[in-house]
Design an enzyme around this catalytic site. Structure first.
Site, mmCIF file in Angstrom:
data_model
loop_
_atom_site.group_PDB
_atom_site.id
_atom_site.type_symbol
_atom_site.label_atom_id
_atom_site.label_comp_id
_atom_site.label_asym_id
_atom_site.label_seq_id
_atom_site.Cartn_x
_atom_site.Cartn_y
_atom_site.Cartn_z
ATOM 1 N N SER A 86 -8.741 -4.813 -15.321
ATOM 2 C CA SER A 86 -8.445 -5.537 -16.555
ATOM 3 C C SER A 86 -8.335 -7.019 -16.197
ATOM 4 O O SER A 86 -7.622 -7.386 -15.253
ATOM 5 C CB SER A 86 -7.142 -5.031 -17.169
ATOM 6 O OG SER A 86 -6.137 -5.002 -16.184
ATOM 7 N N GLY A 110 4.207 -4.151 5.179
ATOM 8 C CA GLY A 110 5.058 -5.329 4.994
ATOM 9 C C GLY A 110 5.438 -5.526 3.548
ATOM 10 O O GLY A 110 6.182 -6.444 3.213
ATOM 11 N N ASN A 124 4.544 4.572 8.891
ATOM 12 C CA ASN A 124 5.429 4.858 7.755
ATOM 13 C C ASN A 124 6.354 6.035 8.064
ATOM 14 O O ASN A 124 7.508 6.045 7.639
ATOM 15 C CB ASN A 124 4.620 5.163 6.497
ATOM 16 C CG ASN A 124 4.052 3.905 5.879
ATOM 17 O OD1 ASN A 124 3.820 2.922 6.571
ATOM 18 N ND2 ASN A 124 3.799 3.927 4.596
ATOM 19 N N GLU A 127 9.062 4.771 10.075
ATOM 20 C CA GLU A 127 9.948 4.022 9.153
ATOM 21 C C GLU A 127 10.940 4.995 8.478
ATOM 22 O O GLU A 127 12.129 4.684 8.349
ATOM 23 C CB GLU A 127 9.044 3.343 8.125
ATOM 24 C CG GLU A 127 9.712 2.452 7.121
ATOM 25 C CD GLU A 127 8.664 1.937 6.114
ATOM 26 O OE1 GLU A 127 7.629 1.381 6.530
ATOM 27 O OE2 GLU A 127 8.874 2.121 4.905
HETATM 28 P P1 NAP Z 1 -0.684 -0.109 -7.611
HETATM 29 O O1 NAP Z 1 0.385 -0.096 -8.627
HETATM 30 O O2 NAP Z 1 -0.700 0.962 -6.603
HETATM 31 O O3 NAP Z 1 -2.107 -0.118 -8.356
HETATM 32 C C1 NAP Z 1 -2.370 -0.959 -9.437
HETATM 33 C C2 NAP Z 1 -3.752 -1.545 -9.321
HETATM 34 O O4 NAP Z 1 -4.734 -0.501 -9.278
HETATM 35 C C3 NAP Z 1 -4.108 -2.424 -10.500
HETATM 36 O O5 NAP Z 1 -4.857 -3.507 -10.030
HETATM 37 C C4 NAP Z 1 -4.918 -1.484 -11.377
HETATM 38 O O6 NAP Z 1 -5.774 -2.142 -12.263
HETATM 39 C C5 NAP Z 1 -5.705 -0.768 -10.313
HETATM 40 N N1 NAP Z 1 -6.262 0.499 -10.781
HETATM 41 C C6 NAP Z 1 -5.611 1.640 -11.082
HETATM 42 N N2 NAP Z 1 -6.479 2.595 -11.470
HETATM 43 C C7 NAP Z 1 -7.718 2.038 -11.418
HETATM 44 C C8 NAP Z 1 -9.022 2.519 -11.675
HETATM 45 N N3 NAP Z 1 -9.230 3.778 -12.056
HETATM 46 N N4 NAP Z 1 -10.051 1.656 -11.510
HETATM 47 C C9 NAP Z 1 -9.843 0.399 -11.108
HETATM 48 N N5 NAP Z 1 -8.635 -0.118 -10.819
HETATM 49 C C10 NAP Z 1 -7.583 0.704 -10.975
HETATM 50 O O7 NAP Z 1 -0.706 -1.555 -6.894
HETATM 51 P P2 NAP Z 1 0.096 -2.107 -5.627
HETATM 52 O O8 NAP Z 1 1.539 -1.719 -5.649
HETATM 53 O O9 NAP Z 1 -0.274 -3.535 -5.514
HETATM 54 O O10 NAP Z 1 -0.541 -1.284 -4.392
HETATM 55 C C11 NAP Z 1 -1.927 -1.350 -4.120
HETATM 56 C C12 NAP Z 1 -2.219 -0.455 -2.933
HETATM 57 O O11 NAP Z 1 -1.478 -0.932 -1.807
HETATM 58 C C13 NAP Z 1 -1.801 1.006 -3.124
HETATM 59 O O12 NAP Z 1 -2.719 1.828 -2.466
HETATM 60 C C14 NAP Z 1 -0.468 1.073 -2.436
HETATM 61 O O13 NAP Z 1 -0.155 2.378 -1.992
HETATM 62 C C15 NAP Z 1 -0.697 0.127 -1.269
HETATM 63 N N6 NAP Z 1 0.504 -0.463 -0.693
HETATM 64 C C16 NAP Z 1 1.522 -0.867 -1.477
HETATM 65 C C17 NAP Z 1 2.654 -1.432 -0.906
HETATM 66 C C18 NAP Z 1 3.777 -1.924 -1.771
HETATM 67 O O14 NAP Z 1 4.804 -2.335 -1.190
HETATM 68 N N7 NAP Z 1 3.623 -1.940 -3.094
HETATM 69 C C19 NAP Z 1 2.724 -1.589 0.475
HETATM 70 C C20 NAP Z 1 1.655 -1.206 1.261
HETATM 71 C C21 NAP Z 1 0.553 -0.639 0.664
HETATM 72 P P3 NAP Z 1 -5.291 -2.520 -13.760
HETATM 73 O O15 NAP Z 1 -4.502 -3.781 -13.615
HETATM 74 O O16 NAP Z 1 -6.533 -2.705 -14.529
HETATM 75 O O17 NAP Z 1 -4.455 -1.384 -14.248
#
Ligand code: NAP
Length: 491
Positions: free
Chosen positions: A49, A144, A201, A204
């Protein structure tokens, strides 16, 4: 529509100016893109989006050079070849959807980087699928959290050497730096990066559970307040235990809520275990590696969440701790400290065993010393301790177990008496210490001359003719339990 540069907008152009592309601009992706731009890289940015792309350019477009695109086609076209496209979306189906949409837009030699928390088996599958299109697939573990993504995470990169060469200038620049060394490295082929991130993890989980048990022991056995225990953790952070999580523990325990109550007393005591801790334990079972610390930490979260069973048990059994008189408060605090350190040695030794076993099973040739090196900064388990692990693998790359390496062996020997006192006291008082207790049992199991596994083998042979081996001669044997109990050679 496409937006270029520092928050300005332009119509679609075919200039491929971006050094790297990043799609998925939620918390992690947005910060990672900003980190890249702040290090002088031109970053193509995209989100399913457009609102998130527009917000990034609006709020942070002045931090570096961004090329924002509304369509995936424009986004791909804006990246210089061979393209490096980082996907930072929800793990699982969303990643598959984005990768599938990218493939027809990419050209031979381009690189898709999954920087989300993917299961390494999904990474293996995606890598094979993309190889059929002559595309590189890189599974990249990023640790991180939100702050790390912006200020310097620890980055575990899987995939081909060739792909790493293309990515290295960006990932090594944006990673945390410790003593001038980036906390980013090429871990090994295909799933190696995500596998190592998964074990990270898991460790962790173990680290946090051990800290929680140490807190519970000090509180229950000594009747200390959370703030007093926070001060103890603060002091411990000046010694061998120095780490990000110990520092955070001191902060959390000394924090009060708006009504002046200890924060830790108003938080619901039920934790979740739906993430990578569970994957680590599941994979450890498949690989046959006893990661008891990680497993107990994962199950401890499950137990905490079983509110109905907990309530039922409280009804029937007294929930009061039966605390023996503690004569020497300072000695107990010191015992808990040394026990915590010993348990930490065990948890890391098990985690590194798992990395070695995974590496051997999948032919990844992972250097455990490199993992310790890149975990020293940026990630949640960053700690002084990791320098010791790095040194241990530097001195002895084929170390059988960290526990027997000179420095760690000394820590275990020095802590052993206190460790036993603490676990005994916990059992006597009724304080649950699954990670402390299982770590001590693991230590005892490794150092015992004979284990009761011999009896288990005997039982298995009795009820299921599973056969056994003997200590005094080679071969497999079976005892004819139902007849004259003579021993025969097993086929
Ligand atoms: P998230 O909440 O896991 O994902 C949201 C993102 O995914 C948004 O950009 C969303 O787009 C997109 N998305 C979801 N379904 C989709 C689809 N079918 N097609 C295209 N885009 C789609 O985001 P996050 O917390 O930033 O994490 C991103 C990744 O990093 C994940 O795999 C997570 O496990 C990993 N991670 C997270 C952390 C943390 O601390 N949060 C740490 C390490 C790794 P829209 O905006 O359009 O909905």
């Amino acid at each position: 529509m496409r937006a270029a540069g520092r928050g300005t907008f332009e119509t679609v152009s075919t200039d491929a100016t971006a050094d790297i592309g990043l799609t998925g601009l939620a918390t992690m992706g947005r910060n990672l893109a900003r980190n890249m731009a702040r290090h002088g890289h031109t970053v193509a940015v995209h989100n399913r989006s457009y609102a998130k792309t527009a917000a990034l350019l609006e709020e942070h477009g002045d931090e570096g050079d961004f090329v924002g695109s509304e369509s995936l086609e424009d986004f791909v076209a804006s990246i210089r070849r061979p393209r490096a496209v980082v996907v930072m979306v929800k793990a699982g189906e969303a990643t598959d959807a984005v990768v599938d949409a990218l493939v027809p837009l990419l050209e031979e030699g381009d690189i898709v980087v999954d920087a989300g928390n993917a299961h390494y088996e999904d990474t293996l599958r995606r890598q094979q699928a993309l190889a059929e299109h002559d595309l590189h697939f890189v599974g990249m573990g990023v640790s991180g959290g939100e702050v790390g993504a912006l200020e310097g995470p620890s980055i575990m990169v899987g995939g081909s050497e060739h792909a790493y060469e293309r990515l290295a200038p960006v990932v090594e620049a944006i990673a945390a730096q410790v003593d001038g060394t980036p906390c980013a490295a090429h871990i090994g082929p295909d799933g190696a990066g995500h596998f190592v991130k998964m074990v990270h993890n898991g460790i962790e989980y173990a680290d946090m559970q051990l800290i929680a048990e140490a807190y519970d022991l000090l509180r229950t056995l000594l009747g200390l307040s959370p703030a007093e225990i926070g001060e103890i953790f603060h002091e411990w952070n000046d010694g061998d235990l120095e780490s990000f999580l110990i520092e955070l523990t001191a902060e959390v325990l000394t924090h009060d809520d708006a009504d002046g109550r200890p924060f830790v007393d108003v938080v619901l005591d039920q934790a979740e275990q739906k993430g990578t801790g569970r994957w680590t334990v599941q994979s450890a079972l498949d690989l046959g590696v006893p990661v008891t610390g990680i497993a107990e930490a994962t199950f401890a979260r499950s137990v905490s969440g079983h509110a109905e069973q907990r309530a039922a048990a409280r009804e029937v059994f007294s929930s009061a701790a039966d605390v023996p008189t503690i004569e020497d408060r300072d000695q107990l605090v010191e015992d808990v400290r040394t026990a915590l350190y010993a348990c930490k040695v065990v948890a890391y030794a098990q985690g590194f065993d798992m990395i070695t076993e995974g590496s051997n099973t999948y032919g990844w040739d992972v250097d455990p010393g490199v993992c310790a090196t890149i975990w020293r900064g940026g990630c949640i388990i960053r700690a002084r301790f990791l320098d010791r692990i790095r040194e241990a693998y530097e001195q002895e790359p084929d170390l059988t177990t960290l526990m027997t390496q000179e420095y760690f062996a000394r820590a275990l020997k020095d802590g052993e008496a206190g460790w036993r006192r603490v676990v005994s006291l916990a059992a006597a008082a009724g304080v649950p210490v699954p990670a402390f207790g299982s770590s001590l049992s693991y230590f005892d199991a490794l150092r015992r001359e004979r284990l009761p596994a011999a009896l288990v083998q005997g039982l298995r042979d009795h009820f299921g003719a599973h056969t056994y081996q003997r200590v005094d001669r080679p071969g497999s044997f079976h005892t004819l339990w139902a007849s004259d109990r003579s021993e025969v050679d097993a086929p």
